[in-house]
Design a protein around this motif. Structure first.
Motif, PDB file in Angstrom:
ATOM      1  N   PHE A 118       0.831  -1.213   0.000  1.00  0.00           N
ATOM      2  CA  PHE A 118       0.000   0.000   0.000  1.00  0.00           C
ATOM      3  C   PHE A 118       0.862   1.258   0.000  1.00  0.00           C
ATOM      4  CE2 PHE A 118      -3.099  -3.116   1.376  1.00  0.00           C
ATOM      5  CZ  PHE A 118      -4.265  -2.694   0.746  1.00  0.00           C
ATOM      6  N   GLY A 119       1.973   1.231  -0.756  1.00  0.00           N
ATOM      7  CA  GLY A 119       2.824   2.394  -0.889  1.00  0.00           C
ATOM      8  C   GLY A 119       3.737   2.656   0.289  1.00  0.00           C
ATOM      9  N   ARG A 120       3.768   1.740   1.251  1.00  0.00           N
ATOM     10  CA  ARG A 120       4.597   1.920   2.439  1.00  0.00           C
ATOM     11  C   ARG A 120       5.864   1.073   2.349  1.00  0.00           C
ATOM     12  NH1 ARG A 120      -0.741   1.255   4.192  1.00  0.00           N
ATOM     13  NH2 ARG A 120      -1.633   3.118   5.162  1.00  0.00           N
ATOM     14  N   PRO A 121       6.885   1.411   3.124  1.00  0.00           N
ATOM     15  CA  PRO A 121       8.042   0.523   3.239  1.00  0.00           C
ATOM     16  C   PRO A 121       7.608  -0.824   3.826  1.00  0.00           C
ATOM     17  CG  PRO A 121       8.530   2.696   4.142  1.00  0.00           C
ATOM     18  CD  PRO A 121       7.052   2.653   3.896  1.00  0.00           C
ATOM     19  N   LEU A 122       8.337  -1.863   3.476  1.00  0.00           N
ATOM     20  CA  LEU A 122       7.962  -3.205   3.898  1.00  0.00           C
ATOM     21  C   LEU A 122       7.855  -3.324   5.414  1.00  0.00           C
ATOM     22  CD1 LEU A 122       7.387  -6.172   3.232  1.00  0.00           C
ATOM     23  CD2 LEU A 122       9.866  -6.549   3.091  1.00  0.00           C
ATOM     24  N   ALA A 123       8.810  -2.807   6.140  1.00  0.00           N
ATOM     25  CA  ALA A 123       8.783  -2.915   7.598  1.00  0.00           C
ATOM     26  C   ALA A 123       7.541  -2.240   8.180  1.00  0.00           C
ATOM     27  CB  ALA A 123      10.045  -2.318   8.205  1.00  0.00           C
ATOM     28  N   GLU A 124       7.190  -1.089   7.632  1.00  0.00           N
ATOM     29  CA  GLU A 124       6.006  -0.371   8.124  1.00  0.00           C
ATOM     30  C   GLU A 124       4.734  -1.145   7.812  1.00  0.00           C
ATOM     31  OE1 GLU A 124       3.649   3.823   7.267  1.00  0.00           O
ATOM     32  OE2 GLU A 124       5.824   3.724   6.936  1.00  0.00           O
ATOM     33  N   ALA A 125       4.664  -1.741   6.623  1.00  0.00           N
ATOM     34  CA  ALA A 125       3.486  -2.522   6.260  1.00  0.00           C
ATOM     35  C   ALA A 125       3.331  -3.725   7.185  1.00  0.00           C
ATOM     36  CB  ALA A 125       3.597  -2.979   4.804  1.00  0.00           C
ATOM     37  N   ARG A 126       4.434  -4.361   7.530  1.00  0.00           N
ATOM     38  CA  ARG A 126       4.360  -5.503   8.452  1.00  0.00           C
ATOM     39  C   ARG A 126       3.973  -5.059   9.855  1.00  0.00           C
ATOM     40  NH1 ARG A 126       9.452  -8.742   5.759  1.00  0.00           N
ATOM     41  NH2 ARG A 126       8.154 -10.028   4.373  1.00  0.00           N
ATOM     42  N   ASP A 127       4.431  -3.887  10.269  1.00  0.00           N
ATOM     43  CA  ASP A 127       4.039  -3.354  11.576  1.00  0.00           C
ATOM     44  C   ASP A 127       2.527  -3.135  11.638  1.00  0.00           C
ATOM     45  OD1 ASP A 127       6.610  -3.396  12.565  1.00  0.00           O
ATOM     46  OD2 ASP A 127       6.990  -1.263  12.208  1.00  0.00           O
ATOM     47  N   ARG A 128       1.945  -2.716  10.533  1.00  0.00           N
ATOM     48  CA  ARG A 128       0.491  -2.511  10.508  1.00  0.00           C
ATOM     49  C   ARG A 128      -0.240  -3.826  10.717  1.00  0.00           C
ATOM     50  NH1 ARG A 128      -1.732   2.406   8.466  1.00  0.00           N
ATOM     51  NH2 ARG A 128      -3.606   1.257   7.854  1.00  0.00           N
ATOM     52  N   VAL A 129       0.286  -4.914  10.159  1.00  0.00           N
ATOM     53  CA  VAL A 129      -0.335  -6.225  10.373  1.00  0.00           C
ATOM     54  C   VAL A 129      -0.274  -6.587  11.859  1.00  0.00           C
ATOM     55  CG1 VAL A 129      -0.243  -8.673   9.835  1.00  0.00           C
ATOM     56  CG2 VAL A 129       0.201  -6.987   8.039  1.00  0.00           C
ATOM     57  N   ALA A 130       0.893  -6.423  12.454  1.00  0.00           N
ATOM     58  CA  ALA A 130       1.035  -6.741  13.877  1.00  0.00           C
ATOM     59  C   ALA A 130       0.087  -5.895  14.720  1.00  0.00           C
ATOM     60  CB  ALA A 130       2.481  -6.517  14.314  1.00  0.00           C
ATOM     61  N   GLY A 131      -0.025  -4.619  14.394  1.00  0.00           N
ATOM     62  CA  GLY A 131      -0.939  -3.757  15.126  1.00  0.00           C
ATOM     63  C   GLY A 131      -2.389  -4.142  14.923  1.00  0.00           C
ATOM     64  N   GLY A 132      -2.712  -4.587  13.719  1.00  0.00           N
ATOM     65  CA  GLY A 132      -4.074  -5.019  13.445  1.00  0.00           C
ATOM     66  C   GLY A 132      -4.466  -6.236  14.267  1.00  0.00           C
ATOM     67  N   LEU A 133      -3.569  -7.186  14.368  1.00  0.00           N
ATOM     68  CA  LEU A 133      -3.855  -8.380  15.177  1.00  0.00           C
ATOM     69  C   LEU A 133      -4.046  -8.008  16.644  1.00  0.00           C
ATOM     70  CD1 LEU A 133      -1.319 -10.879  13.590  1.00  0.00           C
ATOM     71  CD2 LEU A 133      -3.791 -10.762  13.176  1.00  0.00           C
ATOM     72  N   GLU A 134      -3.199  -7.108  17.131  1.00  0.00           N
ATOM     73  CA  GLU A 134      -3.331  -6.678  18.527  1.00  0.00           C
ATOM     74  C   GLU A 134      -4.685  -6.024  18.779  1.00  0.00           C
ATOM     75  OE1 GLU A 134      -0.891  -3.978  21.835  1.00  0.00           O
ATOM     76  OE2 GLU A 134      -0.397  -3.831  19.697  1.00  0.00           O
ATOM     77  N   ALA A 135      -5.129  -5.214  17.829  1.00  0.00           N
ATOM     78  CA  ALA A 135      -6.400  -4.511  18.000  1.00  0.00           C
ATOM     79  C   ALA A 135      -7.601  -5.450  17.904  1.00  0.00           C
ATOM     80  CB  ALA A 135      -6.513  -3.411  16.948  1.00  0.00           C
ATOM     81  N   LEU A 136      -7.487  -6.486  17.090  1.00  0.00           N
ATOM     82  CA  LEU A 136      -8.637  -7.347  16.796  1.00  0.00           C
ATOM     83  C   LEU A 136      -8.726  -8.577  17.674  1.00  0.00           C
ATOM     84  CD1 LEU A 136      -8.400  -7.191  12.920  1.00  0.00           C
ATOM     85  CD2 LEU A 136     -10.248  -6.203  14.292  1.00  0.00           C
ATOM     86  N   ALA A 137      -7.627  -9.001  18.276  1.00  0.00           N
ATOM     87  CA  ALA A 137      -7.618 -10.248  19.041  1.00  0.00           C
ATOM     88  C   ALA A 137      -8.690 -10.301  20.131  1.00  0.00           C
ATOM     89  CB  ALA A 137      -6.228 -10.497  19.623  1.00  0.00           C
ATOM     90  N   PRO A 138      -8.919  -9.217  20.900  1.00  0.00           N
ATOM     91  CA  PRO A 138      -9.971  -9.311  21.921  1.00  0.00           C
ATOM     92  C   PRO A 138     -11.351  -9.599  21.332  1.00  0.00           C
ATOM     93  CG  PRO A 138      -8.516  -7.467  22.377  1.00  0.00           C
ATOM     94  CD  PRO A 138      -8.156  -7.956  21.007  1.00  0.00           C
ATOM     95  N   HIS A 139     -11.665  -8.967  20.212  1.00  0.00           N
ATOM     96  CA  HIS A 139     -12.977  -9.209  19.606  1.00  0.00           C
ATOM     97  C   HIS A 139     -13.058 -10.627  19.043  1.00  0.00           C
ATOM     98  CE1 HIS A 139     -16.865  -8.050  18.161  1.00  0.00           C
ATOM     99  NE2 HIS A 139     -16.567  -8.358  16.910  1.00  0.00           N
ATOM    100  N   ALA A 140     -11.956 -11.128  18.508  1.00  0.00           N
ATOM    101  CA  ALA A 140     -11.941 -12.510  18.025  1.00  0.00           C
ATOM    102  C   ALA A 140     -12.286 -13.474  19.149  1.00  0.00           C
ATOM    103  CB  ALA A 140     -10.579 -12.837  17.428  1.00  0.00           C
ATOM    104  N   LEU A 141     -11.697 -13.265  20.314  1.00  0.00           N
ATOM    105  CA  LEU A 141     -12.010 -14.119  21.458  1.00  0.00           C
ATOM    106  C   LEU A 141     -13.472 -13.960  21.882  1.00  0.00           C
ATOM    107  CD1 LEU A 141      -8.795 -13.720  23.634  1.00  0.00           C
ATOM    108  CD2 LEU A 141      -9.575 -15.802  22.481  1.00  0.00           C
TER     109      LEU A 141
END
Length: 263
Positions: free
Chosen positions: A98-121
């Motif tokens: 999405f136009g971002r550096p690779l490391a930043e794009a991967r950080d967004r994935v990690a942040g997304g999982l952190e934000a969504l994990a409680p709702h998943a449970l």
């Protein structure tokens, strides 16, 4: 033989109603569903359709694409949809750069999982990260290795964040058997597709039915089952030539292909 699940993407243009009817008529008790055709038919109607046919939903695809502006709301909706359908896993195609550096794009994935994990449970649906072949890193998923996917899962209980393991994406990895054993009960969804050559110009639709290409399925299936994996095994094949055929033929040949690699 381990139970088979027909992922509706294998017959992309077969309407949802016909997928469900066809599976029921063929004695297939499980389906993997996609959000777009479910939304088109209606979420509650889709849930009732599958239930009334005596089928279960093994996964819902897809969530992820964490580079999108609305990733959070969309993924929460996807978890709710999966829960209503009775799907235990939401397959995450995590999204490209999405136009971002690779490391930043991967950080967004990690942040997304952190934000969504409680709702998943809360809703009882596992966020099932799908490690994809590296050739898809720029446009489809920056989670481009099995090892990288497991690292993303590590901070969370397996019920919240797990793995969608697709043979098409991991068969080549020299560490695949070690990583399958390491994944253990984090494998929330197991999908089969074959690697065929030559690849078409559009590599996304270059997968083959199991047994038609170069993947050695037997050892991979044995390794996954050795972890205690107890859910049905899906066949999910993106193939333009296959999609052009009638749905009943696709289902018939998919069942036969599955049986051929499960013997």
């Amino acid at each position: 033989m381990k139970e088979f699940s027909f992922n509706q993407a294998t017959a992309k243009y077969w309407p949802l109603v016909d997928v469900v009817k066809g599976c029921a008529a063929a004695g297939v008790r499980h389906v993997g569903l996609w959000r777009e055709p479910v939304a088109e038919y209606g979420l509650s109607r889709s849930a009732a359709l599958v239930k009334d046919a005596g089928l279960s939903v093994t996964s819902l695809c897809r969530g992820g694409f964490f580079g999108e502006d609305d990733w959070y709301d969309d993924n929460r909706r996807a978890l709710d949809e999966a829960a209503e359908l009775g799907a235990p896993a939401l397959v995450l195609v995590c999204g490209g750069l999405f136009g971002r550096p690779l490391a930043e794009a991967r950080d967004r994935v990690a942040g997304g999982l952190e934000a969504l994990a409680p709702h998943a449970l809360d809703v009882g649906v596992t966020l099932a990260v799908e490690p994809m072949h590296p050739m898809f890193c720029a446009d489809r998923s920056v989670v481009a290795s099995f090892a990288g996917a497991l690292e993303l899962c590590a901070p969370y209980p397996a019920a919240a964040v797990g793995i969608t393991l697709d043979t098409y994406h991991v068969w080549w990895d020299e560490r695949v058997f070690e990583l399958i054993a390491q994944a253990g009960d984090r494998i929330a969804s197991f999908q089969l597709a074959d690697w065929v050559v030559p690849l078409p110009a559009d590599v996304l639709v270059g997968r083959g039915l199991p047994g038609s290409g170069h993947v050695d399925f037997g050892p991979l299936i044995e390794a996954v089952l050795a972890t205690g994996y107890d859910r049905p095994i899906e066949v999910e094949v993106f193939n333009a030539e296959l999609w052009a055929r009638p749905g009943e033929e696709i289902l018939r040949d998919t069942i036969a292909a599955y049986q051929s690699v499960m013997v």
